[in-house]
Design a protein around this motif. Structure first.
Motif, PDB file in Angstrom:
ATOM      1  N   GLU A   1     -35.988  41.550   0.505  1.00 40.94           N
ATOM      2  CA  GLU A   1     -36.351  41.505  -0.917  1.00 40.94           C
ATOM      3  C   GLU A   1     -37.141  42.746  -1.314  1.00 40.94           C
ATOM      4  N   GLN A   2     -38.041  43.191  -0.433  1.00 42.67           N
ATOM      5  CA  GLN A   2     -38.840  44.388  -0.713  1.00 42.67           C
ATOM      6  C   GLN A   2     -37.967  45.641  -0.747  1.00 42.67           C
ATOM      7  N   VAL A   3     -37.036  45.727   0.210  1.00 45.24           N
ATOM      8  CA  VAL A   3     -36.161  46.908   0.294  1.00 45.24           C
ATOM      9  C   VAL A   3     -35.248  46.986  -0.933  1.00 45.24           C
ATOM     10  N   VAL A   4     -34.721  45.831  -1.374  1.00 44.18           N
ATOM     11  CA  VAL A   4     -33.861  45.804  -2.568  1.00 44.18           C
ATOM     12  C   VAL A   4     -34.639  46.278  -3.801  1.00 44.18           C
ATOM     13  N   LEU A   5     -35.936  45.992  -3.827  1.00 40.17           N
ATOM     14  CA  LEU A   5     -36.783  46.440  -4.939  1.00 40.17           C
ATOM     15  C   LEU A   5     -37.116  47.934  -4.851  1.00 40.17           C
ATOM     16  N   GLY A   6     -36.622  48.581  -3.790  1.00 43.20           N
ATOM     17  CA  GLY A   6     -36.862  50.024  -3.645  1.00 43.20           C
ATOM     18  C   GLY A   6     -38.099  50.347  -2.821  1.00 43.20           C
ATOM     19  N   LYS A   7     -38.731  49.320  -2.249  1.00 42.59           N
ATOM     20  CA  LYS A   7     -39.957  49.534  -1.455  1.00 42.59           C
ATOM     21  C   LYS A   7     -39.577  49.770   0.014  1.00 42.59           C
ATOM     22  N   HIS A   8     -38.935  50.927   0.252  1.00 46.22           N
ATOM     23  CA  HIS A   8     -38.455  51.245   1.604  1.00 46.22           C
ATOM     24  C   HIS A   8     -39.598  51.479   2.582  1.00 46.22           C
ATOM     25  N   LYS A   9     -40.776  51.781   2.066  1.00 45.92           N
ATOM     26  CA  LYS A   9     -41.941  52.038   2.915  1.00 45.92           C
ATOM     27  C   LYS A   9     -42.285  50.805   3.754  1.00 45.92           C
ATOM     28  N   VAL A  10     -41.977  49.620   3.217  1.00 44.26           N
ATOM     29  CA  VAL A  10     -42.249  48.372   3.939  1.00 44.26           C
ATOM     30  C   VAL A  10     -41.482  48.357   5.262  1.00 44.26           C
ATOM     31  N   ALA A  11     -40.252  48.867   5.252  1.00 45.39           N
ATOM     32  CA  ALA A  11     -39.438  48.906   6.474  1.00 45.39           C
ATOM     33  C   ALA A  11     -40.114  49.772   7.534  1.00 45.39           C
ATOM     34  N   PHE A  12     -40.757  50.868   7.107  1.00 42.28           N
ATOM     35  CA  PHE A  12     -41.483  51.735   8.037  1.00 42.28           C
ATOM     36  C   PHE A  12     -42.733  51.030   8.549  1.00 42.28           C
ATOM     37  N   GLU A  13     -43.477  50.414   7.636  1.00 39.46           N
ATOM     38  CA  GLU A  13     -44.733  49.752   8.004  1.00 39.46           C
ATOM     39  C   GLU A  13     -44.506  48.580   8.951  1.00 39.46           C
ATOM     40  N   ARG A  14     -43.390  47.863   8.771  1.00 35.13           N
ATOM     41  CA  ARG A  14     -43.134  46.664   9.581  1.00 35.13           C
ATOM     42  C   ARG A  14     -42.245  46.948  10.798  1.00 35.13           C
ATOM     43  N   MET A  15     -41.940  48.235  11.053  1.00 36.17           N
ATOM     44  CA  MET A  15     -41.141  48.576  12.233  1.00 36.17           C
ATOM     45  C   MET A  15     -41.942  48.274  13.501  1.00 36.17           C
ATOM     46  N   TYR A  16     -41.286  47.734  14.514  1.00 37.32           N
ATOM     47  CA  TYR A  16     -41.952  47.410  15.782  1.00 37.32           C
ATOM     48  C   TYR A  16     -42.593  48.673  16.344  1.00 37.32           C
ATOM     49  N   ASP A  17     -43.885  48.589  16.695  1.00 39.02           N
ATOM     50  CA  ASP A  17     -44.675  49.788  17.037  1.00 39.02           C
ATOM     51  C   ASP A  17     -44.040  50.659  18.112  1.00 39.02           C
ATOM     52  N   GLU A  18     -43.620  50.050  19.218  1.00 37.42           N
ATOM     53  CA  GLU A  18     -43.055  50.851  20.307  1.00 37.42           C
ATOM     54  C   GLU A  18     -41.762  51.536  19.866  1.00 37.42           C
ATOM     55  N   TRP A  19     -40.989  50.854  19.036  1.00 33.38           N
ATOM     56  CA  TRP A  19     -39.743  51.439  18.521  1.00 33.38           C
ATOM     57  C   TRP A  19     -40.061  52.578  17.556  1.00 33.38           C
ATOM     58  N   LYS A  20     -41.109  52.401  16.766  1.00 31.70           N
ATOM     59  CA  LYS A  20     -41.527  53.429  15.811  1.00 31.70           C
ATOM     60  C   LYS A  20     -41.937  54.707  16.553  1.00 31.70           C
ATOM     61  N   VAL A  21     -42.647  54.540  17.678  1.00 29.84           N
ATOM     62  CA  VAL A  21     -43.071  55.689  18.486  1.00 29.84           C
ATOM     63  C   VAL A  21     -41.841  56.419  19.048  1.00 29.84           C
ATOM     64  N   ARG A  22     -40.855  55.648  19.530  1.00 28.49           N
ATOM     65  CA  ARG A  22     -39.619  56.252  20.057  1.00 28.49           C
ATOM     66  C   ARG A  22     -38.861  57.002  18.952  1.00 28.49           C
ATOM     67  N   ALA A  23     -38.752  56.358  17.778  1.00 24.84           N
ATOM     68  CA  ALA A  23     -38.053  56.992  16.647  1.00 24.84           C
ATOM     69  C   ALA A  23     -38.779  58.254  16.194  1.00 24.84           C
ATOM     70  N   ALA A  24     -40.104  58.219  16.218  1.00 28.93           N
ATOM     71  CA  ALA A  24     -40.905  59.385  15.806  1.00 28.93           C
ATOM     72  C   ALA A  24     -40.697  60.560  16.764  1.00 28.93           C
ATOM     73  N   LYS A  25     -40.591  60.254  18.057  1.00 31.03           N
ATOM     74  CA  LYS A  25     -40.340  61.321  19.047  1.00 31.03           C
ATOM     75  C   LYS A  25     -39.020  62.013  18.751  1.00 31.03           C
ATOM     76  N   GLN A  26     -37.994  61.217  18.435  1.00 30.20           N
ATOM     77  CA  GLN A  26     -36.669  61.771  18.136  1.00 30.20           C
ATOM     78  C   GLN A  26     -36.679  62.569  16.834  1.00 30.20           C
ATOM     79  N   ALA A  27     -37.538  62.147  15.889  1.00 21.80           N
ATOM     80  CA  ALA A  27     -37.585  62.810  14.576  1.00 21.80           C
ATOM     81  C   ALA A  27     -38.482  64.042  14.569  1.00 21.80           C
ATOM     82  N   GLY A  28     -39.282  64.206  15.646  1.00 22.27           N
ATOM     83  CA  GLY A  28     -40.178  65.354  15.701  1.00 22.27           C
ATOM     84  C   GLY A  28     -41.586  65.047  15.213  1.00 22.27           C
TER      85      GLY A  28
END
Length: 199
Positions: free
Chosen positions: A32-59
Motif C-alpha cells: 500500500e505504501q509503495v503504490v502511494l509512491g513511498k518507495h523509501k519504505v521498501a528501503f527502510e524495511r529491507m532485511y538488514d543483512e540483505w541491505k548490507v549485501r545490496a549496498a556492497k554491490q551498489a558501491g
C-alpha cells in the motif's frame, strides 16, 4: 551445564497461522505504501543483512538509497504507473537462524539449539499500467502488465516485526547464503508476467 549440539538438520516446524497472517498483513501494508509512491519504505524495511549485501554491490549504502530513490522517476519517464501491489496466494514458512536457549530439564540447566526467526514466503501480484506508443492523432492506449512474484518476510519469533527481501530475481542459493538452515529443496513462489486488458 550440559550442552546439546547445534543440529543443522533439526526438524522444521510450520509457523502458526497468526504468524503467517501477520507476515501477509505486513506485506500488504508495504504494498500500500509503495503504490502511494513511498518507495523509501521498501528501503527502510529491507532485511538488514540483505541491505548490507545490496549496498556492497551498489558501491555503498548512499548509492543504494539513491538507486531506489530514482525508481519512481524512471518509471514515470518510461510511462509506467504502478496500479496495485497485493499479497495473493498461499504463504509458506520456515524456521531460520540457529541460536541457543538455556532451559531446566530434570533439575539441570541444559543448553538447547533453537531457531530464532520465522521466514515466510508471501506470493504477490503487482499490476502496472504502461502507455503504448501513441500514433499521431490517436488517443494513447494503455496496456496493463500483471506481475506475479513474492516477498520474503523475516521476523524474530514472538515479535511479528517484519522486514523484507524482494523476490524478483532471487534464487534459493542466494537466500541460503543468508539463511543456511533453509532446506536445499525450498520451492520459491513462481515469477511470471502477463498482459491483461487495458485499464
Amino acid at each position: 551445564m550440559c550442552l546439546l549440539p547445534v543440529m543443522r538438520g533439526q526438524a522444521q516446524q510450520a509457523a502458526p497461522i497468526d504468524v503467517t497472517n501477520s507476515a501477509v498483513a505486513a506485506v500488504k501494508a508495504l504494498g500500500e505504501q509503495v503504490v502511494l509512491g513511498k518507495h523509501k519504505v521498501a528501503f527502510e524495511r529491507m532485511y538488514d543483512e540483505w541491505k548490507v549485501r545490496a549496498a556492497k554491490q551498489a558501491g555503498g549504502m548512499e548509492k543504494l538509497q539513491a538507486q531506489l530513490d530514482a525508481i519512481p522517476g524512471q518509471m514515470a519517464k518510461q510511462g509506467v504507473q504502478l496500479i496495485s501491489f497485493k499479497a495473493q496466494g498461499e504463504p509458506t514458512s520456515y524456521e531460520v537462524q540457529m541460536g541457543k536457549e538455556t532451559v531446566t530439564e530434570d533439575g539441570k540447566l541444559v543448553e538447547k539449539a533453537i531457531y530464532k526467526k520465522w521466514l515466510v514466503l508471501v506470493p504477490t501480484v503487482t499490476e502496472y499500467r504502461i502507455a503504448a506508443p501513441a500514433e499521431k492523432g490517436t488517443v494513447p492506449k494503455f496496456a496493463v502488465i500483471q506481475s506475479t512474484g513474492f516477498q520474503v518476510a523475516i521476523s524474530d519469533k514472538d515479535k511479528n516485526d517484519w522486514s523484507f527481501i524482494d523476490g524478483a530475481s532471487l534464487t534459493v542459493a542466494e537466500l541460503r547464503r543468508v539463511f543456511n538452515t533453509l532446506p536445499e529443496n525450498t520451492q520459491l513462489p513462481p515469477i511470471k508476467r502477463k498482459q491483461v486488458e487495458g485499464k
